[in-house]
Enzyme design. Structure first.
Site, PDB file in Angstrom:
ATOM      1  N   CYS A 105      -8.206   6.643   0.908  1.00 54.77           N
ATOM      2  CA  CYS A 105      -7.342   5.098   0.856  1.00 54.77           C
ATOM      3  C   CYS A 105      -6.398   5.120  -0.270  1.00 54.77           C
ATOM      4  CB  CYS A 105      -7.913   3.955   0.420  1.00 54.77           C
ATOM      5  SG  CYS A 105      -7.107   2.262   0.022  1.00 54.77           S
ATOM      6  N   GLU A 106      -5.131   5.051  -0.359  1.00 51.63           N
ATOM      7  CA  GLU A 106      -4.536   4.995  -1.052  1.00 51.63           C
ATOM      8  C   GLU A 106      -4.585   3.870  -2.312  1.00 51.63           C
ATOM      9  OE1 GLU A 106      -0.046   3.914   0.991  1.00 51.63           O
ATOM     10  OE2 GLU A 106      -0.005   5.653   0.484  1.00 51.63           O
ATOM     11  N   HIS A 107      -4.760   3.374  -1.601  1.00 48.68           N
ATOM     12  CA  HIS A 107      -4.603   1.989  -3.062  1.00 48.68           C
ATOM     13  C   HIS A 107      -5.752   1.807  -3.776  1.00 48.68           C
ATOM     14  CE1 HIS A 107      -2.824   0.181   0.881  1.00 48.68           C
ATOM     15  NE2 HIS A 107      -1.613   0.245   0.670  1.00 48.68           N
ATOM     16  N   HIS A 108      -7.115   2.038  -3.111  1.00 47.12           N
ATOM     17  CA  HIS A 108      -7.575   2.131  -4.317  1.00 47.12           C
ATOM     18  C   HIS A 108      -8.558   3.975  -3.938  1.00 47.12           C
ATOM     19  CE1 HIS A 108      -7.878  -1.681  -2.182  1.00 47.12           C
ATOM     20  NE2 HIS A 108      -8.263  -2.123  -3.707  1.00 47.12           N
ATOM     21  N   GLN A 121      -4.825   4.386   7.102  1.00 42.55           N
ATOM     22  CA  GLN A 121      -4.672   4.986   8.072  1.00 42.55           C
ATOM     23  C   GLN A 121      -4.025   4.447   9.543  1.00 42.55           C
ATOM     24  OE1 GLN A 121      -8.450   3.399   9.911  1.00 42.55           O
ATOM     25  NE2 GLN A 121      -8.520   3.859  11.989  1.00 42.55           N
ATOM     26  N   HIS A 180     -13.648   2.053   5.739  1.00 42.68           N
ATOM     27  CA  HIS A 180     -12.878   2.644   4.910  1.00 42.68           C
ATOM     28  C   HIS A 180     -13.824   2.061   3.030  1.00 42.68           C
ATOM     29  CE1 HIS A 180      -9.019   2.988   6.463  1.00 42.68           C
ATOM     30  NE2 HIS A 180      -9.668   2.414   7.332  1.00 42.68           N
ATOM     31  N   CYS A 216     -13.068   0.832  -0.068  1.00 43.08           N
ATOM     32  CA  CYS A 216     -12.378   0.270  -0.646  1.00 43.08           C
ATOM     33  C   CYS A 216     -12.633  -1.907   0.411  1.00 43.08           C
ATOM     34  CB  CYS A 216     -10.987   0.463  -0.268  1.00 43.08           C
ATOM     35  SG  CYS A 216     -10.476   0.240   1.376  1.00 43.08           S
TER      36      CYS A 216
END
Length: 201
Positions: free
Chosen positions: A81-84, A122, A150, A152
């Site tokens: 996940c690019e956010h976390h 995703q 996920h 996250c």
């Protein structure tokens, strides 16, 4: 055709130094004991997760004029996940209605890996796989369904363990023709919990 992923110049040594500082910021000692080699392991683990492999895109002339759905179900998906920067894992179902050429089946898994081994969301991953196959194979239709859990979402925040997210991308006949669309969704539904309602979870 040789597919070579773009290289961003992974610097494992710099990543190891950064991992040492990262762990130290959380009070995790790395000078002695069982975590002494953890920064190196962290750096190599992320280097592997973020580095897709090159492959040969093997296609064959559709000499028999095969015009029914070709579907590879249950392709493993491993991404970050690019956010976390936490993993998400699951399966992909990838199908196409052949045009003039057909694709070596193992290459469907290679295309999923090509886009999964990078910081991702995703929804984008699903669309990138479908668009890439449409561009390079030029089939009459492409369908991609990804179902993933996920970390996250399950390990932090809401901590909704066991929740899965489903995304889909349908192109060409698999989007426009109701019979072809229904066939694809029915076959992917039998492989898991995906239904015709699109994203949920």
């Amino acid at each position: 055709m040789r597919v070579v992923p773009p290289s961003e110049g992974v610097d494992v040594v710099a990543a190891e130094r950064a991992a040492t500082a990262f762990l130290a910021a959380f009070g995790v000692p790395t000078d002695t004991g069982p975590t002494a080699d953890t920064p190196r392991r962290m750096a190599r683990a992320y280097a592997e997760m973020l580095s897709p492999r090159s492959f040969d895109l093997t296609t064959f002339a559709n000499d028999e004029g095969y015009d029914e759905l070709v579907l590879a179900r249950g392709i493993p998906v491993h991404s970050v996940c690019e956010h976390h920067m936490l993993p998400f894992v699951g399966t992909a179902h990838v199908g196409f209605l052949p045009g003039e050429r057909i694709l070596g089946l193992s290459k469907l898994a290679r295309v999923v890996e090509l886009f999964a081994r990078r910081p991702q969301v995703q929804e984008r991953l699903t669309k990138q796989v479908a668009d890439w196959l449409q561009t390079h194979l030029q089939p009459r239709g492409v369908g991609v369904v990804i179902e993933a859990e996920h970390m996250c979402m399950t390990l932090r925040g809401v901590r909704a363990g066991g929740t899965s997210t489903v995304t889909s991308s349908l192109l060409g006949c698999l989007r426009d023709d109701p019979r072809s669309r229904a066939e694809f969704l029915a076959l992917t539904t039998s492989a898991g919990s995906y239904g015709a309602g699109g994203r949920h979870g």
